[in-house]
Design a protein around this motif. Structure first.
Motif, PDB file in Angstrom:
ATOM      1  N   ASP A 601     -57.747   6.299  75.804  1.00 50.40           N
ATOM      2  CA  ASP A 601     -56.382   6.469  75.778  1.00 50.40           C
ATOM      3  C   ASP A 601     -55.890   6.398  74.305  1.00 50.40           C
ATOM      4  OD1 ASP A 601     -53.612   5.833  75.610  1.00 50.40           O
ATOM      5  OD2 ASP A 601     -53.569   5.312  77.614  1.00 50.40           O
ATOM      6  N   TYR A 602     -55.676   7.505  73.662  1.00 52.93           N
ATOM      7  CA  TYR A 602     -55.261   7.411  72.283  1.00 52.93           C
ATOM      8  C   TYR A 602     -53.935   6.929  71.910  1.00 52.93           C
ATOM      9  CZ  TYR A 602     -59.176  10.326  72.709  1.00 52.93           C
ATOM     10  OH  TYR A 602     -60.413  10.747  72.970  1.00 52.93           O
ATOM     11  N   THR A 603     -53.032   6.315  72.705  1.00 58.11           N
ATOM     12  CA  THR A 603     -51.618   5.878  72.474  1.00 58.11           C
ATOM     13  C   THR A 603     -51.594   4.999  71.290  1.00 58.11           C
ATOM     14  OG1 THR A 603     -51.212   5.718  74.966  1.00 58.11           O
ATOM     15  CG2 THR A 603     -49.705   4.882  73.439  1.00 58.11           C
ATOM     16  N   ARG A 604     -52.483   3.927  71.132  1.00 55.12           N
ATOM     17  CA  ARG A 604     -52.392   3.194  69.832  1.00 55.12           C
ATOM     18  C   ARG A 604     -52.743   3.703  68.589  1.00 55.12           C
ATOM     19  NH1 ARG A 604     -52.355  -2.409  72.387  1.00 55.12           N
ATOM     20  NH2 ARG A 604     -52.041  -1.669  74.492  1.00 55.12           N
ATOM     21  N   TRP A 605     -53.088   5.098  68.572  1.00 55.81           N
ATOM     22  CA  TRP A 605     -53.501   5.557  67.333  1.00 55.81           C
ATOM     23  C   TRP A 605     -52.594   6.872  67.050  1.00 55.81           C
ATOM     24  CZ3 TRP A 605     -56.985   3.436  70.656  1.00 55.81           C
ATOM     25  CH2 TRP A 605     -57.936   2.284  70.155  1.00 55.81           C
ATOM     26  N   THR A 606     -51.626   6.923  67.996  1.00 56.71           N
ATOM     27  CA  THR A 606     -50.636   8.178  67.749  1.00 56.71           C
ATOM     28  C   THR A 606     -49.681   7.918  67.021  1.00 56.71           C
ATOM     29  OG1 THR A 606     -51.438   8.713  70.310  1.00 56.71           O
ATOM     30  CG2 THR A 606     -49.274   9.851  69.386  1.00 56.71           C
ATOM     31  N   ALA A 607     -49.253   9.079  65.973  1.00 59.52           N
ATOM     32  CA  ALA A 607     -48.072   8.859  65.280  1.00 59.52           C
ATOM     33  C   ALA A 607     -46.827   8.772  65.751  1.00 59.52           C
ATOM     34  CB  ALA A 607     -48.210  10.093  64.109  1.00 59.52           C
ATOM     35  N   LEU A 608     -45.810   8.115  65.402  1.00 61.45           N
ATOM     36  CA  LEU A 608     -44.579   7.777  65.823  1.00 61.45           C
ATOM     37  C   LEU A 608     -43.921   9.288  66.254  1.00 61.45           C
ATOM     38  CD1 LEU A 608     -42.637   6.066  67.034  1.00 61.45           C
ATOM     39  CD2 LEU A 608     -41.660   5.930  64.565  1.00 61.45           C
ATOM     40  N   GLU A 609     -44.034  10.320  65.369  1.00 62.86           N
ATOM     41  CA  GLU A 609     -43.297  11.496  65.426  1.00 62.86           C
ATOM     42  C   GLU A 609     -43.763  12.342  66.667  1.00 62.86           C
ATOM     43  OE1 GLU A 609     -44.970  10.772  62.854  1.00 62.86           O
ATOM     44  OE2 GLU A 609     -46.437  12.337  62.487  1.00 62.86           O
ATOM     45  N   VAL A 610     -45.016  12.036  66.920  1.00 58.35           N
ATOM     46  CA  VAL A 610     -45.524  12.381  68.284  1.00 58.35           C
ATOM     47  C   VAL A 610     -45.078  11.978  69.491  1.00 58.35           C
ATOM     48  CG1 VAL A 610     -47.749  13.248  69.373  1.00 58.35           C
ATOM     49  CG2 VAL A 610     -47.777  13.158  66.743  1.00 58.35           C
ATOM     50  N   PHE A 611     -44.858  10.672  69.470  1.00 59.67           N
ATOM     51  CA  PHE A 611     -43.953  10.147  70.733  1.00 59.67           C
ATOM     52  C   PHE A 611     -42.806  10.904  70.850  1.00 59.67           C
ATOM     53  CE2 PHE A 611     -46.924   6.513  69.942  1.00 59.67           C
ATOM     54  CZ  PHE A 611     -47.587   6.546  70.859  1.00 59.67           C
ATOM     55  N   LYS A 612     -42.233  11.177  69.837  1.00 64.04           N
ATOM     56  CA  LYS A 612     -40.725  11.579  69.936  1.00 64.04           C
ATOM     57  C   LYS A 612     -40.689  13.232  70.022  1.00 64.04           C
ATOM     58  CE  LYS A 612     -38.587   8.210  66.647  1.00 64.04           C
ATOM     59  NZ  LYS A 612     -38.325   8.236  65.520  1.00 64.04           N
ATOM     60  N   GLY A 613     -41.815  13.511  70.412  1.00 64.89           N
ATOM     61  CA  GLY A 613     -41.870  15.164  70.777  1.00 64.89           C
ATOM     62  C   GLY A 613     -41.961  16.178  69.695  1.00 64.89           C
ATOM     63  N   HIS A 614     -42.272  15.589  68.643  1.00 65.24           N
ATOM     64  CA  HIS A 614     -42.313  16.528  67.556  1.00 65.24           C
ATOM     65  C   HIS A 614     -43.772  16.999  67.538  1.00 65.24           C
ATOM     66  CE1 HIS A 614     -38.819  15.693  65.216  1.00 65.24           C
ATOM     67  NE2 HIS A 614     -38.999  14.534  65.785  1.00 65.24           N
ATOM     68  N   GLN A 615     -43.901  18.068  66.730  1.00 63.95           N
ATOM     69  CA  GLN A 615     -45.568  18.701  66.974  1.00 63.95           C
ATOM     70  C   GLN A 615     -46.342  17.921  66.157  1.00 63.95           C
ATOM     71  OE1 GLN A 615     -45.639  22.425  64.991  1.00 63.95           O
ATOM     72  NE2 GLN A 615     -46.414  23.438  66.687  1.00 63.95           N
ATOM     73  N   HIS A 616     -47.356  17.747  66.653  1.00 68.29           N
ATOM     74  CA  HIS A 616     -48.554  17.200  65.745  1.00 68.29           C
ATOM     75  C   HIS A 616     -48.815  17.941  64.404  1.00 68.29           C
ATOM     76  CE1 HIS A 616     -52.039  14.123  66.187  1.00 68.29           C
ATOM     77  NE2 HIS A 616     -52.352  14.930  64.976  1.00 68.29           N
ATOM     78  N   ILE A 617     -48.619  17.291  63.218  1.00 69.39           N
ATOM     79  CA  ILE A 617     -49.011  17.911  62.164  1.00 69.39           C
ATOM     80  C   ILE A 617     -50.116  17.198  61.272  1.00 69.39           C
ATOM     81  CG2 ILE A 617     -46.598  18.725  61.571  1.00 69.39           C
ATOM     82  CD1 ILE A 617     -46.208  16.155  60.168  1.00 69.39           C
ATOM     83  N   PRO A 618     -50.708  17.698  60.342  1.00 60.14           N
ATOM     84  CA  PRO A 618     -51.922  17.064  59.464  1.00 60.14           C
ATOM     85  C   PRO A 618     -51.439  15.604  59.499  1.00 60.14           C
ATOM     86  CG  PRO A 618     -51.445  19.291  58.551  1.00 60.14           C
ATOM     87  CD  PRO A 618     -50.349  18.937  59.741  1.00 60.14           C
ATOM     88  N   LYS A 619     -50.347  15.233  58.964  1.00 67.69           N
ATOM     89  CA  LYS A 619     -49.999  13.879  58.462  1.00 67.69           C
ATOM     90  C   LYS A 619     -50.055  13.159  59.711  1.00 67.69           C
ATOM     91  CE  LYS A 619     -49.753  14.545  54.045  1.00 67.69           C
ATOM     92  NZ  LYS A 619     -48.351  14.358  53.199  1.00 67.69           N
TER      93      LYS A 619
END
Ligand SMILES: *[C@@H]1O[C@H](CO)[C@@H](O)[C@H](O)[C@H]1NC(C)=O
Ligand SMILES: *[C@@H]1O[C@H](CO)[C@@H](O)[C@H](O)[C@H]1NC(C)=O
Ligand SMILES: *[C@@H]1O[C@H](CO)[C@@H](O)[C@H](O)[C@H]1NC(C)=O
Ligand SMILES: *[C@@H]1O[C@H](CO)[C@@H](O)[C@H](O)[C@H]1NC(C)=O
Length: 732
Positions: A601-619
Motif C-alpha cells: 500500500d503506497y499511501t505513506r509514500w504518496t505525494a500530497l498533490e496526488v491525494f488531492k487528485g492532481h496528476q502524478h508528475i515527475p516531482k
C-alpha cells in the motif's frame, strides 16, 4: 551434529582419562554460573552430564560434579595439590581440577514464548541462555510444517543482535503451522535451539470467487453455473449462494448475511439461499427450488423482483470462519447488472483507494504490456506486410491517453510509434533451449501468470533470471493491447544499471516467457535484515552503503524520467538489491509480482498533490523518494508509524506534518528531505540534482556526522508495522 561429535570424542577420550586435557586447578568457581550435580557416578558421567546441558567446563572429585561456563581463580595449571569440596571448604570455596567438556556453544535461549499471533505475524520473546559469554546474536527461524498455501513455503529466518530479546516476525502464511525456533550465534558456532509450534490465524481467502453465471430464469427459479476457487490462505470449506433483491438498493453488509427467515425478520434484502460442499460446486444450481441446503432455505423467487446472485467462499479453520463474496451476477429482466458489491468494511478511504488504484493500474498495465506486445508480434509475424494497416492501430497515436494514465509522461509531440517494428527490432528472442525455468522456485504471481526464477544459458555462462510465464491463449483483445503498451514501456526504458532490465522473450507453443534480470532481495527486507547490534553500530549496513543505495536509486529514477516514465510507487519494496548491493528500481513494467496475498500500500509514500487528485508528475516521484530515503535511514521503519490509519495520512500531510528528523542524521541531510516534500512541486529537486547532492554527502559522510549508525543510549529502532504498508487484497 557438531555437538554429537564432541560428545563422542570426549566420551572416548574419557575412557583413557581426561587428565591430558586438564586446564588446571581452580578455586572460587563462580557459583551463579555453575551448577552442582548430585548422584553422579564417575567422571565420564559428569563430563556427559555437563556437556549435555551445554557447559564448557566440569570438575569432578570424589563424587562431586560441577559444571561451569566460567573459570574461577587459577591455583596452579597442573593437578591440584589439595582438594577442598564445596561443603568442606572453610571460607575458601571448592578447589578442584577443571577440565573441558568439549562443548563450546551456548545452550538454548531460555523462556521462549510466542504471543500476539495473527494471520501473518507473531511476536517472539526469549532470554539469553543460562550463564554464557560471548553471544553475538540470535536467530529466529520459522519453518512451515503444514499449510494450505500453494506458494513455496520457505523457511524464514531473522537475525538479531545480542541485546534483542523480542521481535515481531511477519510475512507468515495464514492458517499455517510453523515450528518457530530460536538459537544463539557465538564465535564457536550456533548454540542449541529451543522451539515452539504455533499455528497462524485464518485470513480472508485470497481469491474472490467468480461471479455466478445466470443460465436461465423462469421468474420463480434461476439456474446458475458456479466455478470453484482456490485459496492459499486456508481451506475451501464450503460455498454459499447469496440472493440479493437488487431493487431495494440496500447496502450489502458482509457481516450480516443471514438465512432467508432471519433476513426477513431483520428486514434485510439479501439472504443465504444455500450452502454447498466444495465438491458440488461445478454442478449447475437452481436458485429458488424451495429446498433446504444445510441450515438454509432456498426460497422461491418472486417474478416481480430483480435479483443479484453472489457466490461466497467459506473458509473454516481452528474455530475461525472467513467468508469472501464474489461480484454480483444480476438478473434484471434478462439484463445483467453489476452493483451491490460493497467492501466498505475493508476500511478503504480515498487515500487507500488512490494507493490501490495506482497499484493496480500500474500493475495491470505494466505486467501485461510486455507480454501482449509479444503475443501480437507472435501472431502477426507471419503476415507482416499485408497487415501493416492493422499494426497502425497498435501505435501510440490512438491510445495515448490511456498510456499516459498508466505511466508515461505526457509527450509534447505525439509521434506515432510502431510497436510492432519496435518489438521486432528491440526485443531479444531467446531460444527455449537457452532458458530453463525452475518450476519449484516460484517468486510470486503476476497478473498474467507465475513468476519463477530460471537460468539463461548464453556463451557458456549461466545467469539467474526472472521468468514471467504468460499463457496468451485466453487473453482478450483489450488485454493484449494493454500488454503491448506495457512492453513498449519496457522497451522505451532502455538499459540502466539501477533498474531491473528486460533481457528478452522466449516463446513456446502455449506460452510466452518474458525474461528479466534477477535480484534476490528487495530493499525492504535488506534494510530490516541490517538491523543488528555489532561493534557499537545498530546496523550492519555502513553509512556509506546507505548513501550508495540512495544514489543508485536516484540514478535509476533519473533514467526513467529521462525516458519519460513515471514510477508512481517508489518505496523500499519497489527496489531490489543485487548480490553486490546494487539497487535496482523495479515494480514498474513487467517486474511486478507479489508473493502471498499482500500487495504494498503506497499511501505513506504518496505525494500530497496526488491525494488531492492532481496528476502524478515527475516531482511526485521526488516526494516518494524522500520518504524512501527516510525509510533507508530508518532501516526499514514504517513512515508515520505513529499514525495508525492510512486514511489519516493525506490530512496530516495537508496540515504540514512531515516525516521526522531522526536523531542520527544532521540538519543538512534532513533539509534535502524537506526540500523534496515542498508543497510546490517545482521547488523539489530533480533526481539528477539529488545524485549530485547525495554524492557530495557520501564523500563527507565519514568526516562529518551526516548520518551515523553509532549506537547511543536509549537508541530504539523505528518501528516497522507490516500491516500499515500492505493491503490484504487479492490482486490477481
Ligand atoms: C602454566 O605452567 C607453565 C609451565 O609450568 C608456565 O610456563 C605457564 O606460565 C603457566 N601458566 C599459567 C597460566 O599459570
Ligand atoms: C499483544 O496483544 C495484546 C492484547 O491484544 C496487546 O495489548 C499488546 O499491545 C500486543 N503486544 C504487542 C507487542 O503487539
Ligand atoms: C554482546 O556483544 C558485544 C559486542 O560484540 C559484547 O561486548 C557483549 O559481551 C555481548 N553480550 C553478551 C551477553 O554476550
Ligand atoms: C523444530 O525446529 C527445531 C530447530 O530447527 C528442531 O530441533 C525441532 O526438532 C523441530 N520440532 C519439530 C516438532 O519439528
Amino acid at each position: 551434529m557438531k555437538m554429537l561429535l564432541f560428545m563422542v570424542i570426549f566420551y572416548f577420550c574419557n575412557v583413557n582419562g581426561f587428565e591430558s586435557d586438564l586446564i588446571g586447578c581452580f578455586k572460587n568457581m563462580p557459583k551463579n554460573s555453575s551448577v552442582y550435580l548430585a548422584n553422579i557416578q564417575g567422571d565420564d558421567h559428569c563430563i556427559k552430564s555437563c556437556n549435555g546441558i551445554y557447559y564448557r567446563y566440569f570438575s569432578f572429585y570424589k563424587g562431586h560434579c560441577a559444571c561451569s561456563n566460567f573459570l574461577g581463580e587459577q591455583v596452579t595449571n597442573s593437578t591440584c595439590d589439595s582438594y577442598c569440596l564445596d561443603n568442606q571448604c572453610d571460607g575458601l570455596t571448592q578447589i578442584t581440577n577443571v577440565y573441558p567438556t568439549g562443548n563450546l556453544v551456548p545452550g538454548p535461549p531460555r523462556n521462549l514464548s510466542i504471543a500476539n499471533i495473527t494471520s501473518s505475524s507473531c511476536r517472539v520473546y526469549w532470554r539469553e541462555p543460562e550463564s554464557y559469554i560471548n553471544i553475538i546474536g540470535y536467530v529466529v527461524r520459522a519453518v512451515p510444517t503444514q499449510t494450505f498455501s500453494t506458494y513455496p513455503s520457505n523457511t524464514l529466518e531473522w537475525t538479531f543482535g545480542n541485546s534483542t530479546f523480542q521481535n515481531e516476525i511477519s510475512t507468515l502464511l495464514s492458517a499455517t503451522r510453523y515450528n518457530i525456533s530460536v538459537h544463539s550465534i557465538s564465535n564457536e558456532g550456533n548454540g542449541a535451539s529451543v522451539y515452539q509450534i504455533i499455528t497462524t490465524k485464518l485470513a480472508d481467502p485470497d481469491t474472490l470467487p467468480q461471479q455466478p453465471v445466470i443460465l436461465s430464469s423462469d421468474g420463480y427459479k434461476m439456474k446458475i453455473k458456479l466455478a470453484s476457487t482456490t485459496n492459499n490462505n486456508g481451506p475451501v470449506s464450503a460455498y454459499r449462494i447469496i440472493v440479493v433483491k437488487s431493487d431495494d438498493n440496500q447496502a450489502f453488509q458482509k457481516d450480516s448475511v443471514l438465512s432467508y427467515t432471519e433476513a426477513q425478520r431483520n428486514g434485510l434484502s439479501y439472504y443465504v439461499a444455500a450452502e454447498i460442499k466444495p465438491e458440488d460446486i461445478n454442478k449447475e444450481f437452481t436458485v429458488g427450488d424451495g429446498k433446504r441446503y444445510g441450515p438454509f432455505y432456498n426460497a422461491r423467487l418472486d417474478p416481480k423482483t430483480n435479483y443479484n446472485i453472489l457466490l461466497g467462499l467459506v473458509s473454516y479453520y481452528n474455530g475461525e470462519t472467513k467468508i469472501v463474496y464474489s461480484q454480483a451476477s444480476g438478473y434484471h429482466n434478462g439484463i445483467s447488472i453489476l452493483n451491490v458489491y460493497d467492501d466498505s468494511d475493508q476500511g478503504d478511504s480515498p487515500g487507500v483507494i488512490i494507493g490501490l488504484s495506482i497499484a493496480i493500474g500500474l500493475l495491470t498495465f505494466m505486467f501485461i504490456t510486455g507480454i501482449v506486445g509479444f503475443l501480437i508480434l507472435k501472431s502477426r509475424i507471419v503476415n507482416r506486410r499485408q497487415r501493416l494497416s492493422e499494426n497502425q492501430e497498435l501505435t501510440l497515436q490512438g491510445p495515448m491517453i490511456e498510456v499516459e494514465n498508466n505511466g508515461y509522461i505526457h509527450e509534447e509531440d505525439h509521434i506515432p510509434v510502431n510497436h510492432y517494428r519496435n518489438l521486432k527490432q528491440k526485443v531479444r528472442t531467446l531460444s527455449s533451449n537457452q532458458l530453463k525455468i525452475e518450476p519449484t522456485n516460484l517468486l510470486g504471481v503476476g497478473k498474467f501468470g507465475k513468476v519463477n526464477s530460471g537460468t539463461l544459458h548464453e556463451n557458456d555462462t549461466l545467469t539467474t533470471v526472472t521468468c514471467y510465464s504468460i499463457y496468451d491463449k485466453k487473453m482478450n483483445q483489450d488485454t493484449k493491447k494493454s500488454m503491448l503498451q506495457e512492453l513498449d514501456l519496457l522497451i522505451k526504458t532502455g538499459k540502466n544499471e539501477n533498474i531491473l532490465n528486460l533481457i528478452g522473450t522466449s516463446e513456446t507453443r502455449e506460452m510466452v516467457v518474458v525474461v528479466m534480470e534477477y535480484a534476490s532481495m528487495n530493499l525492504k527486507d535488506f534494510l530490516l535484515g541490517s538491523r543488528d547490534h555489532l561493534n557499537g553500530k545498530f546496523s550492519n549496513m555502513t553509512e556509506y552503503q546507505a548513501f550508495e543505495i540512495a544514489i543508485g536509486i536516484c540514478r535509476g529514477m533519473a533514467h526513467l524520467h529521462n525516458a519519460n516514465i513515471l514510477h508512481k510507487q517508489l518505496c523500499a519494496r519497489s527496489v531490489l538489491i543485487s548480490n553486490d548491493f546494487v539497487p535496482k528500481v523495479a515494480n514498474y513494467g513487467l517486474a511486478q509480482y507479489f508473493s502471498h496475498n499482500k500487495i504494498p500500500d503506497y499511501t505513506r509514500w504518496t505525494a500530497l498533490e496526488v491525494f488531492k487528485g492532481h496528476q502524478h508528475i515527475p516531482k511526485s516521484d521526488t516526494w516518494s523518494f524522500a520518504c524512501l530515503l527516510w525509510e533507508i535511514i530508518a532501516l526499514g521503519g514504517t513512515p508515520y508509524g505513529n499514525i495508525s490509519s492510512n486514511n489519516e495520512i493525506p490530512d496530516q500531510l495537508n496540515k504540514g506534518i512531515r516525516l521526522p528528523q531522526l536523531r542520527y542524521i544532521n540538519d543538512e541531510l534532513y533539509q534535502i528531505m524537506l526540500d523534496c516534500w515542498q508543497l510546490v512541486p517545482d521547488e523539489r529537486p530533480k533526481f539528477e540534482d539529488l545524485v549530485d547532492i547525495l554524492n557530495n554527502f557520501k564523500g563527507q559522510c565519514t568526516s562529518i556526522q551526516m548520518l551515523s549508525f553509532n549506537i547511543y543510549s536509549n537508541f530504539q529502532y523505528e518501528q516497522f508495522y507490516p500491516d500499515m504498508e500492505l493491503s490484504v487484497r487479492p490482486v490477481f
